[in-house]
Design an enzyme around this catalytic site. Sequence first.
Site, PDB file in Angstrom:
ATOM      1  N   LYS A 116     -26.076 -32.494  17.299  1.00 34.89           N
ATOM      2  CA  LYS A 116     -24.916 -32.867  16.308  1.00 34.89           C
ATOM      3  C   LYS A 116     -24.109 -34.038  16.532  1.00 34.89           C
ATOM      4  O   LYS A 116     -22.812 -34.287  16.740  1.00 34.89           O
ATOM      5  CB  LYS A 116     -24.044 -31.548  16.576  1.00 34.89           C
ATOM      6  CG  LYS A 116     -24.498 -30.078  16.409  1.00 34.89           C
ATOM      7  CD  LYS A 116     -23.577 -29.062  16.524  1.00 34.89           C
ATOM      8  CE  LYS A 116     -23.925 -27.736  16.191  1.00 34.89           C
ATOM      9  NZ  LYS A 116     -25.213 -27.588  15.467  1.00 34.89           N
ATOM     10  N   CYS A 117     -24.779 -35.217  16.752  1.00 38.79           N
ATOM     11  CA  CYS A 117     -24.481 -36.639  17.070  1.00 38.79           C
ATOM     12  C   CYS A 117     -24.704 -37.421  15.910  1.00 38.79           C
ATOM     13  O   CYS A 117     -25.321 -37.038  15.094  1.00 38.79           O
ATOM     14  CB  CYS A 117     -25.246 -36.895  18.258  1.00 38.79           C
ATOM     15  SG  CYS A 117     -24.896 -38.782  18.808  1.00 38.79           S
ATOM     16  N   GLY A 118     -23.816 -38.432  15.832  1.00 37.26           N
ATOM     17  CA  GLY A 118     -24.132 -39.549  14.782  1.00 37.26           C
ATOM     18  C   GLY A 118     -25.157 -40.139  14.862  1.00 37.26           C
ATOM     19  O   GLY A 118     -25.968 -40.409  13.694  1.00 37.26           O
ATOM     20  N   TYR A 119     -25.846 -40.048  16.010  1.00 39.23           N
ATOM     21  CA  TYR A 119     -27.229 -40.706  16.098  1.00 39.23           C
ATOM     22  C   TYR A 119     -28.177 -39.818  15.915  1.00 39.23           C
ATOM     23  O   TYR A 119     -29.510 -40.039  15.976  1.00 39.23           O
ATOM     24  CB  TYR A 119     -27.170 -41.208  17.476  1.00 39.23           C
ATOM     25  CG  TYR A 119     -26.400 -42.363  17.728  1.00 39.23           C
ATOM     26  CD1 TYR A 119     -26.560 -43.655  17.054  1.00 39.23           C
ATOM     27  CD2 TYR A 119     -25.545 -42.616  18.701  1.00 39.23           C
ATOM     28  CE1 TYR A 119     -25.669 -44.778  17.237  1.00 39.23           C
ATOM     29  CE2 TYR A 119     -24.498 -43.516  19.139  1.00 39.23           C
ATOM     30  CZ  TYR A 119     -24.603 -44.529  18.271  1.00 39.23           C
ATOM     31  OH  TYR A 119     -24.131 -45.677  18.695  1.00 39.23           O
ATOM     32  N   THR A 120     -28.151 -38.358  15.697  1.00 41.06           N
ATOM     33  CA  THR A 120     -28.977 -37.564  15.529  1.00 41.06           C
ATOM     34  C   THR A 120     -30.395 -37.697  14.312  1.00 41.06           C
ATOM     35  O   THR A 120     -31.266 -37.409  14.759  1.00 41.06           O
ATOM     36  CB  THR A 120     -28.363 -35.964  15.033  1.00 41.06           C
ATOM     37  OG1 THR A 120     -27.545 -35.632  16.177  1.00 41.06           O
ATOM     38  CG2 THR A 120     -29.591 -34.820  14.918  1.00 41.06           C
TER      39      THR A 120
END
Length: 167
Positions: free
Chosen positions: A51-55
Amino acid sequence: AFLAAITLVAPLPAQQTMSFYELKTTTLDGKPADLAQYKGKVSLVVNVASKCGYTPQYEGLEKLQREMKGKSFNVLGFPSNDFGGQEPGTAQEIASFCKLTYDVTFPMFEKVVTRKGTDQSPIYTFLGRSGKLPAWNFSKYVVDKQGKVVAFFESSVTPEDPALRAA
């Protein structure tokens, strides 16, 4: 006699692990995993989160894994909930997310603690000896065929980055 007894129960100094491939861990599905199986290959070790912006980097990591299939290379994913609570799921939820969203085929291991402290994973204790620990999800370590950390890339460096590819 009393002094001798004290000396005998004193713990031996912890042996320094010399190679990443000497470590043992657990796979995402709960099975024991010996990292020795990757010795002789270059590994890209990544602390991942769903659930990360980098996912979306999962896509590039999987592409890299498939592109290098059959060569002496592996992406190794270590889910971590250390940053922003962005990996709250169970092992089953993480596995399902990775499979359904990005069709991940590279090895994934149990959720780990990357941050310094008593509950830090031995994997990240070893990697941290390089002088770098993840500051966020999707930090990347390049580990050579002998198990030494040879490069570190911050989260913002994508799997497509020429510098990462060169390393």
